[in-house]
Design an enzyme around this catalytic site. Sequence first.
Site, PDB file in Angstrom:
ATOM      1  N   THR A   1      12.191   3.903   5.381  1.00 52.29           N
ATOM      2  CA  THR A   1      11.563   5.229   5.389  1.00 52.29           C
ATOM      3  C   THR A   1      11.567   5.834   6.794  1.00 52.29           C
ATOM      4  O   THR A   1      11.289   5.157   7.782  1.00 52.29           O
ATOM      5  CB  THR A   1      10.118   5.120   4.880  1.00 52.29           C
ATOM      6  OG1 THR A   1      10.143   4.612   3.556  1.00 52.29           O
ATOM      7  CG2 THR A   1       9.422   6.461   4.894  1.00 52.29           C
TER       8      THR A   1
ATOM      9  N   SER B   1      10.768   7.285   1.109  1.00 54.10           N
ATOM     10  CA  SER B   1      11.508   6.132   0.610  1.00 54.10           C
ATOM     11  C   SER B   1      12.685   6.597  -0.237  1.00 54.10           C
ATOM     12  O   SER B   1      12.589   7.524  -1.028  1.00 54.10           O
ATOM     13  CB  SER B   1      10.590   5.249  -0.239  1.00 54.10           C
ATOM     14  OG  SER B   1      11.343   4.262  -0.891  1.00 54.10           O
TER      15      SER B   1
ATOM     16  N   GLY C   1     -24.519   4.552 -10.417  1.00 50.51           N
ATOM     17  CA  GLY C   1     -24.781   4.416  -8.988  1.00 50.51           C
ATOM     18  C   GLY C   1     -24.361   3.072  -8.437  1.00 50.51           C
ATOM     19  O   GLY C   1     -23.878   2.975  -7.300  1.00 50.51           O
TER      20      GLY C   1
ATOM     21  N   GLN D   1     -19.418   5.356 -23.900  1.00 49.57           N
ATOM     22  CA  GLN D   1     -18.972   4.286 -22.997  1.00 49.57           C
ATOM     23  C   GLN D   1     -17.827   3.500 -23.623  1.00 49.57           C
ATOM     24  O   GLN D   1     -16.888   3.102 -22.923  1.00 49.57           O
ATOM     25  CB  GLN D   1     -20.155   3.364 -22.670  1.00 49.57           C
ATOM     26  CG  GLN D   1     -19.910   2.413 -21.498  1.00 49.57           C
ATOM     27  CD  GLN D   1     -20.102   3.089 -20.141  1.00 49.57           C
ATOM     28  OE1 GLN D   1     -20.111   4.322 -20.049  1.00 49.57           O
ATOM     29  NE2 GLN D   1     -20.246   2.311 -19.094  1.00 49.57           N
TER      30      GLN D   1
ATOM     31  N   ASP E   1       8.250   7.338  -5.318  1.00 45.28           N
ATOM     32  CA  ASP E   1       7.189   8.196  -5.828  1.00 45.28           C
ATOM     33  C   ASP E   1       7.242   8.231  -7.353  1.00 45.28           C
ATOM     34  O   ASP E   1       8.314   8.294  -7.960  1.00 45.28           O
ATOM     35  CB  ASP E   1       7.376   9.607  -5.265  1.00 45.28           C
ATOM     36  CG  ASP E   1       6.384  10.585  -5.850  1.00 45.28           C
ATOM     37  OD1 ASP E   1       5.264  10.654  -5.332  1.00 45.28           O
ATOM     38  OD2 ASP E   1       6.742  11.253  -6.840  1.00 45.28           O
TER      39      ASP E   1
ATOM     40  N   GLU F   1       7.725   2.341  -2.785  1.00 47.85           N
ATOM     41  CA  GLU F   1       8.780   1.841  -3.675  1.00 47.85           C
ATOM     42  C   GLU F   1       9.251   2.915  -4.652  1.00 47.85           C
ATOM     43  O   GLU F   1       9.769   2.620  -5.729  1.00 47.85           O
ATOM     44  CB  GLU F   1       8.309   0.602  -4.450  1.00 47.85           C
ATOM     45  CG  GLU F   1       7.956  -0.592  -3.580  1.00 47.85           C
ATOM     46  CD  GLU F   1       9.171  -1.221  -2.920  1.00 47.85           C
ATOM     47  OE1 GLU F   1      10.276  -1.091  -3.448  1.00 47.85           O
ATOM     48  OE2 GLU F   1       8.992  -1.845  -1.859  1.00 47.85           O
TER      49      GLU F   1
ATOM     50  N   GLY G   1       5.655  -1.502   7.369  1.00 51.24           N
ATOM     51  CA  GLY G   1       4.701  -2.614   7.315  1.00 51.24           C
ATOM     52  C   GLY G   1       5.109  -3.756   8.226  1.00 51.24           C
ATOM     53  O   GLY G   1       6.287  -4.086   8.338  1.00 51.24           O
TER      54      GLY G   1
ATOM     55  N   THR H   1       2.985   5.742  -4.696  1.00 55.12           N
ATOM     56  CA  THR H   1       3.929   6.392  -3.785  1.00 55.12           C
ATOM     57  C   THR H   1       5.014   5.459  -3.274  1.00 55.12           C
ATOM     58  O   THR H   1       6.197   5.784  -3.333  1.00 55.12           O
ATOM     59  CB  THR H   1       3.176   7.007  -2.585  1.00 55.12           C
ATOM     60  OG1 THR H   1       2.219   7.943  -3.077  1.00 55.12           O
ATOM     61  CG2 THR H   1       4.131   7.706  -1.645  1.00 55.12           C
TER      62      THR H   1
ATOM     63  N   ARG I   1     -26.111  -3.766 -18.445  1.00 57.46           N
ATOM     64  CA  ARG I   1     -27.002  -2.638 -18.184  1.00 57.46           C
ATOM     65  C   ARG I   1     -27.595  -2.084 -19.480  1.00 57.46           C
ATOM     66  O   ARG I   1     -26.881  -1.764 -20.420  1.00 57.46           O
ATOM     67  CB  ARG I   1     -26.234  -1.526 -17.479  1.00 57.46           C
ATOM     68  CG  ARG I   1     -27.054  -0.280 -17.180  1.00 57.46           C
ATOM     69  CD  ARG I   1     -28.019  -0.500 -16.037  1.00 57.46           C
ATOM     70  NE  ARG I   1     -28.660   0.737 -15.619  1.00 57.46           N
ATOM     71  CZ  ARG I   1     -29.439   0.840 -14.549  1.00 57.46           C
ATOM     72  NH1 ARG I   1     -29.663  -0.217 -13.800  1.00 57.46           N
ATOM     73  NH2 ARG I   1     -29.995   1.992 -14.234  1.00 57.46           N
TER      74      ARG I   1
END
Length: 704
Positions: A188, A194, A462, A394, A487, A485, A237, A483, A375
């Site tokens: 890159t 890339s 929370g 849920q 997009d 390897e 990297g 993103t 919960r």
Amino acid sequence: MESDEANTTNRPAEVDRFPNRDHAIVAQRVQRLFLHLNPPPDFSDAVALVPCAGRAKIDVNTDQLSKYMRGKYRDVQQRVYDYFNSRPELQTPIEISKDEHRELCMRQLMGLVREAGIKPFRYVVEDPAQYFAILEAVGSVDMSLGIKMGVQYSLWGGSVLNLGTKKHRDKYFEGIDNMEYPGCFAMTELHHGSFLAALSVSRSNVQGIQTVATFDPVKDEFIIDTPNDGAIKWWIGNAAVHGKFATVFGLILPNDIKGASDMGVHAFIVPIRDMKTHIALPGVEIHDCGHKVGLNGVDNGALRFHSVRIPRDNLLNRFGDVSRDGKYTSSLPSINKRFAATLGELVGGRVGLAYSSVGVLKIAVIIAVRYSLLRQQFGPPKQPEISILDYQSQQHKLMPMLASTYAFHFATLHLVNIYSEMKKTHDEQLVGDVHALSAGLKAYVTSYTAKSLSICREACGGHGYAAVNRFGSLRNDHDIFQTFEGDNTVLLQQVAGYLLKQYQEKFRGGTLTVTWNYLRDSMNSYLSQPNPVTARWEGEDHLRDPKFQLDAFRYRTSRLLHSVAVRLRKHSKTLGSFGAWNRCLNHLLTLAESHIESVVLAKFIDAVRSCPDASSRAALKLVCDLYALDRIWNDIGTYRNVDYVAPNKAKAIHKLTEYLSFQVKNVAKELVDAFDLPDYVTRAPIGMQAAEEAYSQYTQYAGF
């Protein structure tokens, strides 16, 4: 979505049997009504119906299901977990600076290789499935560690193994394996992202790389140069702190090269730091890309080269070579073919990202489901409060997600297996399948996981916002998976391009490759009208029949493929090929996603059928049905628009989807437990396996 399809109808065959057209129409309607009231009991022998949950909660043997899910690499993953559990000083704390995190990541990787004796590099080529299993486990410990390991072994090491020849493997293998040679993968550039996805979309992107390599025949060396700021290697990297070598991609200039006017992009091994002093070598300029949104344990840097000389032997010459006298030779005839072959050998990065993304999704789903069971909030008057997972809202958030996690597990496992087979056989047909499937699954799975991480955080209220419960770090660290390897939007275009190529092959009478051969039958089905009888069947057995589900997925893909092909042909006459592609771009992306969903469902159905344990098979069938029907319901408008599903059937699908979510909720604990991730891996107090300990661990963390 815009559609330019011709709206044609086929004349019913029954019309020709009657001299009187009115009699024929009446007879046809009577026959349809009879079939509607008396549907055949057996839909297909192709995919057997698996016994599934009735109205009572099914029994799930968690150990058997986990054994089936984890497979033969369960032991090596457990070794990774056990090692880091035994070394608390190597576990990543919640609050850590960028520089400390980078050094910790390096110590973690060194400890894994040198102390625990787990050396992933040897498996990159010999046993990719085992390599990816180790990568998933390492990423569960710390995503930064997983990426750093991938840079060292998949990218830097993989480029040496896959793009080089025996002389390179002999010289560098041991040093890469034991971490003596930490390295980078420098493709890159600042002005161009890339290129791993670019080739299939625009051939001109091959020329996007601006770094240059000039051959000096007098000294038998290549000279690596960064000609302008835009050519600075960026986001590399391992470059900022730890790397000693880099695989650098650059254009070979034709100066003093015989036999070729333009060689295109090649890869070179370039030492960037002194092996003893660790100081940047002459001509190599290294800078730090700085603090990122996530993955701050990875030291991303920028590299500029000022006439850096390297031996000619440092050219990774599997696909193109320069001799001592400056003659260029290649077994591949063109720049595009050489670049395609080069990138083809690096497709393992996409495979690893898709597989690792599922690992991230598992952790998030485990935490969210366990907390939702723990919960309690509100309830009927004068009665105990109920768990928040008892609320339909849920369940709607989390149960299809849990089903998708299972679906993606089997789909990416299939991808790993065919990738491993491809590395052994180099079969051309398999190579094409792996390229397309790795692009599609990487794009689809990482996008889904990114969205799901936010949903899981919100589903935990929370407490999901507390850093100790990990959703924030998981979300930030995983975000870039969409993103690098390639997009995701670009990769989906690659999949659409492959589909259109197969579409052309079908009508030319060509042979369709394995991944695409379903198009032959489903395209024929699409080109005929939807069956008005089956469009109205709404029985549970029918809706849970794998054949109905898979046919529906594939019909949608075929419809999208045919309609976008018609649109592209129409618009290319006035807009040209590029303009037509851009005009149809959203349509193309939807097509690619539809195809990937079809492949995912097919592999899930195969996994259900192959499961040897009856209770596990029943649980997987339940989850598979939810995955399939939830996807159909989410795109019910498409099916309704073409009368593939009648209004009564659409209502039945919605009702059954909600009921299946309820059924999956009843075994949700067992299903997440079957992922077999210990508490010291998930590391979230609200997501502990023993619910009675969750709040006590949470309060202890706060200092009580």
